[in-house]
Design an enzyme around this catalytic site. Structure first.
Site, PDB file in Angstrom:
ATOM      1  N   ASP A  44       0.871  -1.169   0.000  1.00 53.88           N
ATOM      2  CA  ASP A  44       0.000   0.000   0.000  1.00 53.88           C
ATOM      3  C   ASP A  44       0.916   1.229   0.000  1.00 53.88           C
ATOM      4  OD1 ASP A  44      -3.157   0.680   1.697  1.00 53.88           O
ATOM      5  OD2 ASP A  44      -2.086   1.783   0.147  1.00 53.88           O
TER       6      ASP A  44
HETATM    7  C1  GLC Z   1      -4.336   4.400   0.054  1.00 53.25           C
HETATM    8  C2  GLC Z   1      -5.220   3.229   0.461  1.00 53.25           C
HETATM    9  C3  GLC Z   1      -5.345   2.175  -0.600  1.00 53.25           C
HETATM   10  C4  GLC Z   1      -5.290   2.845  -1.956  1.00 53.25           C
HETATM   11  C5  GLC Z   1      -3.888   3.378  -2.138  1.00 53.25           C
HETATM   12  C6  GLC Z   1      -3.705   4.106  -3.485  1.00 53.25           C
HETATM   13  O1  GLC Z   1      -3.584   4.829   1.143  1.00 53.25           O
HETATM   14  O2  GLC Z   1      -4.922   2.567   1.691  1.00 53.25           O
HETATM   15  O3  GLC Z   1      -6.572   1.481  -0.363  1.00 53.25           O
HETATM   16  O4  GLC Z   1      -5.604   1.909  -2.971  1.00 53.25           O
HETATM   17  O5  GLC Z   1      -3.513   4.243  -1.078  1.00 53.25           O
HETATM   18  O6  GLC Z   1      -4.475   5.267  -3.515  1.00 53.25           O
END
Ligand code: GLC
Length: 744
Positions: free
Chosen positions: A277
């Site tokens: 993430d």
């Molecule tokens: C965010 C979220 C994740 C998302 C990613 C990209 O922090 O936790 O669910 O897909 O970053 O935006």
């Protein structure tokens, strides 16, 4: 040629084709890997947010083969510009993969995923995901960071909005539906995009409901609840998985070998791409798990993160780690191989550029699906004197509330490409009724859900007094839900409760519609609501869906995917709980609050609140009523390898057509590890005309009784079980049957 040999040849051809395809794929990947320099391999492992498509550093990095993917890479033209550099100017021409959070719709926004789960309609949810895929594909997006599959049993957590709710069985169905909707049967096909099962795993169990917080989940509980939707997604062929921000039992998810290697790869056979993430790798230093960036890179690569999102540990450290012998290049090849495999399966090597421009978004068909999904997500919780559907004899409606005309809030959280100007609000939809001679007066009452200014109350009360029906649309603005937006108090924000009381006090029948990204608490104003509709954040078509539902043009079919509590003090309270050694009995409900009365028993309950939820998982009303006949089992004894059926007659004994969701629950009375008091193991939606009956039949096999024991074996144990069928998870809505299971 006789039939069997013809079929046999076909079968062989099919297997051979599959084998050749797999061999082609492996050969392609291995050949490409053999030609890649270490720096180019590491480049594939880096996913960057695109801040500027004119940044020379970024363009040079692409040309040098040092970027594998972008998220949020702008419009089609920008993506094409970046892709041309990668494909036509870099040494090996490896295409970029473009990712985006298409969580519940692209331009056509569907209800938030928690609302979609309330439809209990996987087929329709799949259609919604397919709409999102077609629109995103058209924009040059290859990969969505959806579905979010974190089982959520804490309504304080803002990301419950994105989740499939509290139940693993419903979560599995939502997982399969969304993966299938986004990916279709073929990732190379036009209009399909790679899906991403996230956040692996256990992220929804954050202590205190506080986002990013610690999770402690015993492994057999992890497997019996939190992992199930992810395993279903992998079985459905999900192309990618994203690690969570959370540490699980002391190990951050992005370095968690149990999750990423032992379970995901070795046990489930997942051969797709794992992405971290946003900076979840870099944050392992903050977690106190990695000493520095080099350790971040090593721990993540060893555990099995293929691609690093937004942080730079891989691109900064991996080459040095390989050169110093800290990690074998063969390990890097495995990780890069997973990335190339998904690019290959998407057909990016043959078709790297955005498709021809075509008007796909917000088509009539897409909007119809969005409206149906919005309508089916809405849950009718209360309907005193059947004031709904409101009769066309209603002459004047007072439409009141800060969310009656708030398109941005109606779209809900995680809608970066949803345009408020495309949303049709309840006000717009109610205005349409004026063509039918119904007068609609709209008063906001409060300017914003969190406003404490009551100066608008007077006009609201005045309008309600003059109306035949008052419809209040209240709840949470979208900012109160989603990532990082945890609430310690989950009641109606601002002074909305008082607004409801004032309007209700006029004596005009009052319908309260709640827009929210979580199951909020509103027991304190329950009495003042003659009817209650829980509409979540319903997306682009929320207005028409709601009005058609209230009018009776559409039937309420939604059922709660999560418990609605009386007070936040009850968290966590969910239907699939354990019995404990001192369960409270139903006669302990309704203890007079705040009285000097001694606790009437030493059991697991509250002195100052009923222990049951305000509305239970699986609950939802219709505009008609249903009668449940006596259920029967085909046998009271189930033997291993056999199956038995549970059947019962369901009758629409009301005055209008309706759809009932008949639910099947199971309880394992005694086991080697305590089991929940009930678990959903099946349901069937039946639509019946007034007076119509249907014999509903469920089949139960021993697989339905299986669970992970403390020795981490997936077992079914002989013993006594209780089968329950009914209209919700509440005991008062269920009929019970005894079943014995024997191994031999
Ligand atoms: C965010 C979220 C994740 C998302 C990613 C990209 O922090 O936790 O669910 O897909 O970053 O935006």
């Amino acid at each position: 040629m006789s039939q069997p040999s013809f079929v046999r040849i076909l079968l062989c051809l099919f297997i051979l084709t599959g084998f050749i395809t797999a061999q082609d794929e492996d050969q392609f990947i291995n050949d490409l890997l053999s030609r890649m320099k270490l720096g180019e391999k590491v480049g594939q492992m880096s996913q960057l947010p695109l801040w500027s498509a004119d940044d020379e550093h970024v363009l040079n990095a692409i040309e040098a083969g040092r970027v594998g993917s972008f998220l949020n890479a702008g419009d089609r033209a920008t993506k094409e510009k970046l892709q041309r550099i990668a494909v036509e100017e870099s040494r090996l021409g490896i295409p970029l993969i473009f990712a985006r959070d298409v969580i519940h719709g692209y331009h056509t926004v569907m209800p938030i995923p928690l609302g979609q789960a309330a439809s209990w309609n996987p087929e329709l949810v799949e259609q919604g995901a397919a709409v999102a895929a077609r629109e995103a594909f058209q924009a040059g997006i290859h990969w969505t960071f959806a579905p979010m599959l974190d089982i959520s049993r804490d309504p304080r957590w803002g990301r419950i909005a994105e989740s499939p709710g509290e139940d693993p069985y419903l979560g599995e169905l939502m997982a399969r539906a969304q993966v299938s909707g986004y990916q279709g049967g073929d990732l190379r096909a036009t209009g399909t995009i790679a899906a991403c099962a996230k956040h692996f795993a256990g992220y929804g169990a954050a202590e205190g409901g506080r986002d990013y917080n610690t999770t402690w989940i015993p492994e057999n509980y992890l497997r019996n609840v939190y992992l199930r939707p992810f395993e279903a997604a992998v079985q459905e062929g999900v192309a990618t998985v994203m690690t969570g921000f959370n540490e699980l039992n002391g190990i951050p998810a992005s370095a968690n070998t149990l999750l990423l290697k032992d379970i995901l790869r070795d046990e489930w056979g997942f051969d797709g791409l794992v992405v971290s993430d946003w900076d979840s790798m870099g944050e392992m230093i903050e977690h106190g798990y990695s000493a520095d960036s080099a350790e971040v890179a090593l721990q993540s690569a060893v555990a099995g993160v293929d691609m690093e999102m937004a942080s730079l540990a891989y691109i900064r450290e991996l080459e040095q780690l390989v050169e110093s012998g800290g990690i074998l290049e063969s390990r890097i090849d495995e990780l890069v191989g997973n990335i190339l495999r998904i690019k290959y399966r998407l057909g990016l090597f043959e078709n790297p550029y955005p498709p021809e421009e075509a008007a796909i978004s917000l088509s009539k068909k897409h909007l119809e699906i969005a409206e149906q999904l919005a309508a089916e997500s809405m849950v009718l919780l209360k309907n005193e004197q059947s004031i709904l559907p409101f009769a066309s004899t209603v002459g004047r409606i007072a439409l009141i509330g800060p969310l009656a005309d708030s398109p941005r809030d109606q779209l809900g959280t995680w809608t970066p490409d949803g345009r408020p100007e495309d949303a049709i609000t309840p006000l717009t939809a109610f205005r349409e009724l004026e063509t039918q001679g119904i007068e609609v007066s709209y008063i906001q009452g409060v300017e914003h859900p969190r406003s404490v200014d009551k100066s608008g109350f007077r006009d609201a009360v005045k309008a309600a007094r003059k109306a035949d029906l008052a419809v209040l649309i209240v709840g949470e603005d979208q900012l109160l839900s989603g990532e990082a937006h945890t609430r310690a108090f989950i009641d109606l924000p601002g002074v909305q409760e008082e607004l409801i009381r004032k309007v209700s006090a006029t004596g005009t029948p009052t319908v309260v519609v709640i827009f929210a990204g979580r199951p909020i608490t509103f027991a304190t104003v329950e009495e003042e609501c003659d009817a209650i509709v829980y509409a979540w954040h319903p997306g682009t078509m929320g207005g028409p869906a709601l009005v058609k539902l209230l009018m009776g043009e559409r039937q309420p079919v939604g059922r709660l995917p999560v418990s609605i509590l009386r007070t936040v003090g009850q968290v966590p309270t969910y239907y699939g709980h354990k019995n404990t050694g001192r369960p409270p009995s139903p006669d302990m409900l309704g203890i007079p609050l705040g009285t000097p009365e001694d606790p009437i028993d030493y059991v697991s309950y509250y002195l100052d609140s009923d222990f049951t939820p305000h509305y239970p998982f699986g609950f939802g009303l219709s505009y008609t009523t249903f009668d449940y006949g006596e259920p029967s089992l085909s046998s009271k004894l189930l033997k291993s390898g056999d199956s038995i059926t549970v059947s019962l007659q369901v009758t629409n004994n009301g005055g209008s057509i309706g759809t009932e969701t008949v639910q099947l629950y199971l309880r394992d009375l005694v086991a080697s590890v305590t089991r929940p008091v009930k678990e959903l193991i099946g349901f069937e939606r039946v639509t019946l005309d007034p007076g119509e009956s249907k014999n509903v039949v469920f089949t139960i096999m021993n697989e339905d009784l299986a669970f992970w024991n403390v020795d981490l074996e997936y077992v079914t144990e002989p013993g006594d079980f209780v089968i329950m069928v009914g209209s919700s998870s509440a005991d008062t809505d269920l009929q019970k049957l005894s079943l014995r299971f024997d191994i031999d």
